[in-house]
Each structure stands twice: as C-alpha cells, then as structure tokens.
Design a protein around this motif. Structure first.
Motif, PDB file in Angstrom:
ATOM      1  N   ARG A   1     -43.134 -97.920  74.282  1.00  0.00           N
ATOM      2  CA  ARG A   1     -42.598 -96.628  73.590  1.00  0.00           C
ATOM      3  C   ARG A   1     -43.308 -96.146  72.605  1.00  0.00           C
ATOM      4  N   GLY A   2     -44.130 -97.182  71.835  1.00  0.00           N
ATOM      5  CA  GLY A   2     -45.003 -96.518  70.666  1.00  0.00           C
ATOM      6  C   GLY A   2     -43.911 -95.744  69.607  1.00  0.00           C
ATOM      7  N   GLU A   3     -44.542 -94.944  69.171  1.00  0.00           N
ATOM      8  CA  GLU A   3     -43.877 -93.904  67.955  1.00  0.00           C
ATOM      9  C   GLU A   3     -42.545 -93.356  68.317  1.00  0.00           C
ATOM     10  N   ASP A   4     -42.303 -93.205  69.597  1.00  0.00           N
ATOM     11  CA  ASP A   4     -41.093 -92.581  70.217  1.00  0.00           C
ATOM     12  C   ASP A   4     -39.736 -93.464  70.068  1.00  0.00           C
ATOM     13  N   GLY A   5     -40.216 -94.872  69.842  1.00  0.00           N
ATOM     14  CA  GLY A   5     -38.920 -95.702  70.198  1.00  0.00           C
ATOM     15  C   GLY A   5     -38.012 -95.461  71.047  1.00  0.00           C
ATOM     16  N   MET A   6     -36.821 -95.884  70.991  1.00  0.00           N
ATOM     17  CA  MET A   6     -35.601 -95.719  72.059  1.00  0.00           C
ATOM     18  C   MET A   6     -34.378 -95.847  71.164  1.00  0.00           C
ATOM     19  N   LEU A   7     -33.464 -95.182  71.715  1.00  0.00           N
ATOM     20  CA  LEU A   7     -32.128 -95.344  71.298  1.00  0.00           C
ATOM     21  C   LEU A   7     -31.561 -96.722  71.758  1.00  0.00           C
TER      22      LEU A   7
ATOM     23  N   ARG B   1     -31.613 -94.233  61.628  1.00  0.00           N
ATOM     24  CA  ARG B   1     -30.262 -93.692  61.903  1.00  0.00           C
ATOM     25  C   ARG B   1     -30.538 -92.243  62.405  1.00  0.00           C
ATOM     26  N   GLU B   2     -29.806 -91.882  63.612  1.00  0.00           N
ATOM     27  CA  GLU B   2     -29.984 -90.616  63.802  1.00  0.00           C
ATOM     28  C   GLU B   2     -28.388 -90.060  64.274  1.00  0.00           C
ATOM     29  N   GLY B   3     -28.060 -89.705  63.199  1.00  0.00           N
ATOM     30  CA  GLY B   3     -26.550 -89.278  63.480  1.00  0.00           C
ATOM     31  C   GLY B   3     -25.565 -90.695  63.611  1.00  0.00           C
ATOM     32  N   ARG B   4     -24.934 -90.994  64.781  1.00  0.00           N
ATOM     33  CA  ARG B   4     -24.371 -91.943  65.038  1.00  0.00           C
ATOM     34  C   ARG B   4     -25.139 -93.059  65.735  1.00  0.00           C
ATOM     35  N   ALA B   5     -26.240 -92.672  66.163  1.00  0.00           N
ATOM     36  CA  ALA B   5     -27.351 -93.670  67.264  1.00  0.00           C
ATOM     37  C   ALA B   5     -28.163 -94.231  66.087  1.00  0.00           C
ATOM     38  N   ILE B   6     -28.686 -95.142  66.769  1.00  0.00           N
ATOM     39  CA  ILE B   6     -29.766 -95.965  66.021  1.00  0.00           C
ATOM     40  C   ILE B   6     -31.191 -96.013  66.975  1.00  0.00           C
ATOM     41  N   ARG B   7     -32.100 -95.529  66.652  1.00  0.00           N
ATOM     42  CA  ARG B   7     -33.424 -95.764  67.249  1.00  0.00           C
ATOM     43  C   ARG B   7     -34.231 -96.846  66.909  1.00  0.00           C
ATOM     44  N   TYR B   8     -34.720 -97.656  67.617  1.00  0.00           N
ATOM     45  CA  TYR B   8     -35.441 -98.772  67.344  1.00  0.00           C
ATOM     46  C   TYR B   8     -36.887 -98.769  67.905  1.00  0.00           C
ATOM     47  N   PHE B   9     -37.856 -99.267  67.251  1.00  0.00           N
ATOM     48  CA  PHE B   9     -39.271 -99.144  67.390  1.00  0.00           C
ATOM     49  C   PHE B   9     -39.765-100.554  67.241  1.00  0.00           C
ATOM     50  N   ALA B  10     -40.747-100.901  68.066  1.00  0.00           N
ATOM     51  CA  ALA B  10     -41.575-102.237  67.828  1.00  0.00           C
ATOM     52  C   ALA B  10     -42.292-102.037  66.369  1.00  0.00           C
TER      53      ALA B  10
END
Length: 110
Positions: free
Chosen positions: A28-34, A66-75
């Motif tokens: 997913r690269g720079e986009d990461g994932m929630l 953190r994106e509001g109540r969600a967390i985005r993860y990245f390698a």
C-alpha cells in the motif's frame, strides 16, 4: 540497527498474521491502510489485529497516524531499511562488488 532491535523485528515477523499484515502494508506504500481496512482484508477481529499491530509498531516495522477516530497504518520503510542494513552489514567480506546484484534485487533495480 542494533542486534536487539533486529531480534525484535524478527520476532514480530515470525508470527503469520503479523508477517501478512506487514507485507500488505508494504504493497500500500504511502497510502497505508486504516486499521478497519486491514482487519477486513485479513479477515480478523479488530482486537486481534490491534494486538498484532502493536507488536509491529514496537518493533519499528510499522508507523501510524490518527485520522479522527481511526488510525492509519503504514509500513515503516526506515525500519525495514535498518533491518536489511543489519543483515547486509558485513556482506561479502568487504567486497561490495559481490553484493551489488543482491542490492539491486532488493531495490527493484532502481
């Protein structure tokens, strides 16, 4: 990277779900994932995923925002670079020309 950090990274990747999550995040690269997207993709419960992401985070293999109540993860590419550097630190007995094909393979020939 210090030996202790490398051992922590290897321990984190030695569990099948964590290894698959890390590989997924790399794609997913720079986009990461929630976190919810990762849980859905891996077909695991949120709390199970959360515990495993925490291990990867503490091993320096993933980072999050953190994106509001969600967390985005990245390698964490710096963590991966450090781990690969640790493995290749003494590569080829001081003859870097012998390691060049391996290094090119690892960097996709860039």
């Amino acid at each position: 990277m210090e030996k202790t950090n490398a051992l922590s990274a290897f321990a984190a990747l030695s569990q099948p779900l964590r290894l698959e999550v890390f590989r997924l995040l790399i794609t997913r690269g720079e986009d990461g994932m929630l976190a919810g997207e990762i849980a859905h993709a891996m077909d695991v419960r949120q709390n199970t995923l959360s515990a495993n992401l925490s291990v990867l985070l503490h091993a320096g293999l993933v980072r999050n925002t953190r994106e509001g109540r969600a967390i985005r993860y990245f390698a964490d590419t710096e963590g991966l670079r450090g781990l690969l550097g640790f493995l290749l630190q003494d590569c080829c007995g001081g003859r870097p020309e012998l390691c060049q094909p391996l290094i090119e393979d690892l960097t996709c020939g860039c």
